[in-house]
Design a protein around this motif. Sequence first.
Motif, short mmCIF file in Angstrom:
data_model
loop_
_atom_site.label_atom_id
_atom_site.label_comp_id
_atom_site.label_asym_id
_atom_site.label_seq_id
_atom_site.Cartn_x
_atom_site.Cartn_y
_atom_site.Cartn_z
N UNK A 141 16.11 -7.71 -10.08
CA UNK A 141 14.67 -7.60 -9.84
C UNK A 141 14.31 -6.20 -9.38
N UNK A 142 15.08 -5.67 -8.43
CA UNK A 142 14.80 -4.31 -7.95
C UNK A 142 14.96 -3.28 -9.05
N UNK A 143 15.98 -3.46 -9.90
CA UNK A 143 16.20 -2.48 -10.97
C UNK A 143 15.06 -2.49 -11.97
N UNK A 144 14.42 -3.65 -12.14
CA UNK A 144 13.30 -3.75 -13.09
C UNK A 144 12.02 -3.22 -12.48
N UNK A 145 11.67 -3.70 -11.29
CA UNK A 145 10.36 -3.36 -10.72
C UNK A 145 10.36 -2.02 -10.00
N UNK A 146 11.54 -1.52 -9.60
CA UNK A 146 11.61 -0.23 -8.92
C UNK A 146 12.00 0.90 -9.86
N UNK A 147 12.03 0.61 -11.16
CA UNK A 147 12.43 1.62 -12.13
C UNK A 147 11.39 2.71 -12.29
N UNK A 148 11.72 3.68 -13.12
CA UNK A 148 10.82 4.81 -13.34
C UNK A 148 9.52 4.37 -14.00
N UNK A 149 9.58 3.26 -14.75
CA UNK A 149 8.39 2.77 -15.45
C UNK A 149 7.81 1.60 -14.67
N UNK A 150 6.54 1.66 -14.27
CA UNK A 150 5.93 0.54 -13.54
C UNK A 150 6.01 -0.75 -14.33
N UNK A 151 6.12 -1.87 -13.62
CA UNK A 151 6.26 -3.16 -14.28
C UNK A 151 5.11 -3.43 -15.24
N UNK A 188 2.36 -14.61 -20.83
CA UNK A 188 1.35 -14.05 -19.92
C UNK A 188 1.71 -14.34 -18.47
N UNK A 189 2.17 -15.57 -18.20
CA UNK A 189 2.55 -15.95 -16.84
C UNK A 189 3.69 -15.07 -16.33
N UNK A 190 4.66 -14.81 -17.19
CA UNK A 190 5.79 -14.00 -16.75
C UNK A 190 5.36 -12.57 -16.46
N UNK A 191 4.45 -12.04 -17.25
CA UNK A 191 3.98 -10.67 -17.01
C UNK A 191 3.29 -10.58 -15.65
N UNK A 192 2.47 -11.57 -15.33
CA UNK A 192 1.82 -11.61 -14.02
C UNK A 192 2.87 -11.73 -12.92
N UNK A 193 3.86 -12.59 -13.16
CA UNK A 193 4.94 -12.78 -12.19
C UNK A 193 5.70 -11.47 -11.95
N UNK A 194 5.99 -10.75 -13.02
CA UNK A 194 6.73 -9.49 -12.90
C UNK A 194 5.92 -8.47 -12.11
N UNK A 195 4.63 -8.41 -12.38
CA UNK A 195 3.78 -7.46 -11.65
C UNK A 195 3.68 -7.84 -10.18
N UNK A 196 3.69 -9.15 -9.90
CA UNK A 196 3.64 -9.57 -8.49
C UNK A 196 4.93 -9.19 -7.77
N UNK A 197 6.05 -9.23 -8.47
CA UNK A 197 7.31 -8.79 -7.87
C UNK A 197 7.24 -7.30 -7.56
N UNK A 198 6.61 -6.55 -8.46
CA UNK A 198 6.46 -5.12 -8.22
C UNK A 198 5.59 -4.83 -7.02
N UNK A 199 4.49 -5.57 -6.88
CA UNK A 199 3.61 -5.37 -5.73
C UNK A 199 4.32 -5.75 -4.43
N UNK A 200 5.14 -6.81 -4.49
CA UNK A 200 5.87 -7.23 -3.29
C UNK A 200 6.86 -6.15 -2.87
N UNK A 201 7.46 -5.48 -3.86
CA UNK A 201 8.41 -4.42 -3.56
C UNK A 201 7.71 -3.23 -2.92
N UNK A 202 6.52 -2.90 -3.45
CA UNK A 202 5.78 -1.76 -2.91
C UNK A 202 5.35 -2.01 -1.47
N UNK A 203 4.95 -3.27 -1.18
CA UNK A 203 4.46 -3.58 0.16
C UNK A 203 5.56 -3.83 1.17
N UNK A 204 6.81 -3.92 0.69
CA UNK A 204 7.93 -4.20 1.59
C UNK A 204 8.19 -2.98 2.47
N UNK A 205 8.37 -3.16 3.77
CA UNK A 205 8.63 -2.00 4.63
C UNK A 205 9.97 -1.37 4.31
N UNK A 206 10.11 -0.06 4.48
CA UNK A 206 11.36 0.63 4.16
C UNK A 206 12.47 0.21 5.12
#
Length: 296
Positions: free
Chosen positions: A191-201, A278-296
Amino acid sequence: MTAPHASMIPVVSLLTSLAVLAVVLIGPGLAAEPCREHEIRIDGKAPSALSPDSSEFDVVDVVAALMRSKLDLKLPAWRKAYVCGDEAAFSEGLLRNFGARAWDGSETSAAGMATSVGVFLRGDYLARRPLAGRVEVIAHELAHLSQQELAKPRVHEVPRWIVEGHAEWVALGVVDRLGYGSYSVRRAQVTRSVVDGAIPAALLPGLDALARREQWGRWTRSLSHSATYGQAFLAVDRLTERYGRAKVIEFLSSFTRLTDSRERWDSVFPISYGQFVDDFRVHLQSLGRATISRPP
């Protein structure tokens, strides 16, 4: 087909391809050492345990037995595992069995490949991997053999993201069940490798763009392993989490009795194919947002 992850094996050059082809055509005198062969056991008999010193063929039999007993995945009869010593032997083995139609760079960059006669494995690549890594590669390729058994001749019509995502799902599940790595930990890593990659989810190709073999190859080469294999694994993980692994098996089996692609999907899943994409794309983007909001 298993593509190497961190240490990508270089794609064979055109000159190397022609050289191996010439050797095969000229005769055995200069040919690479033949791949070692082993008939894959489908009778449930396998070593009771593995160790770092276990042979590739022991790993094959243990993984095949576990797939059958724990994941309800049968393998076709009379298939072999071929362990090839290096790139030249791997390429030559494919060429001897399948001719020039198997000859393209994507195959020679692989750590393993499932075919109609069995699985071909790069022995030199496996030798550099720890036991868990060897199990993962071999389970991925055996999953492709199981897909052949389920979908029969129409296996090539299965959307590529399901083919590769299911093979990754099986591989990580086998590693977990054998005690060599937690499935949940590996899923988090993917999940991290996908949503934290150089290309946004949000900019990754959707599942519809990963359905055909040529699309899959193009996106894997132009983006990354995570953008295709990682995303496909997460999609199949979501399918199995919501509907169960038996539904994925049923979907693969539907290719033997139905010819319309959407009818196959609708006969198994309570959500349409388009809705799931469509559901999976929304799910993937939500994983990306969760990663961004996660504290370092």
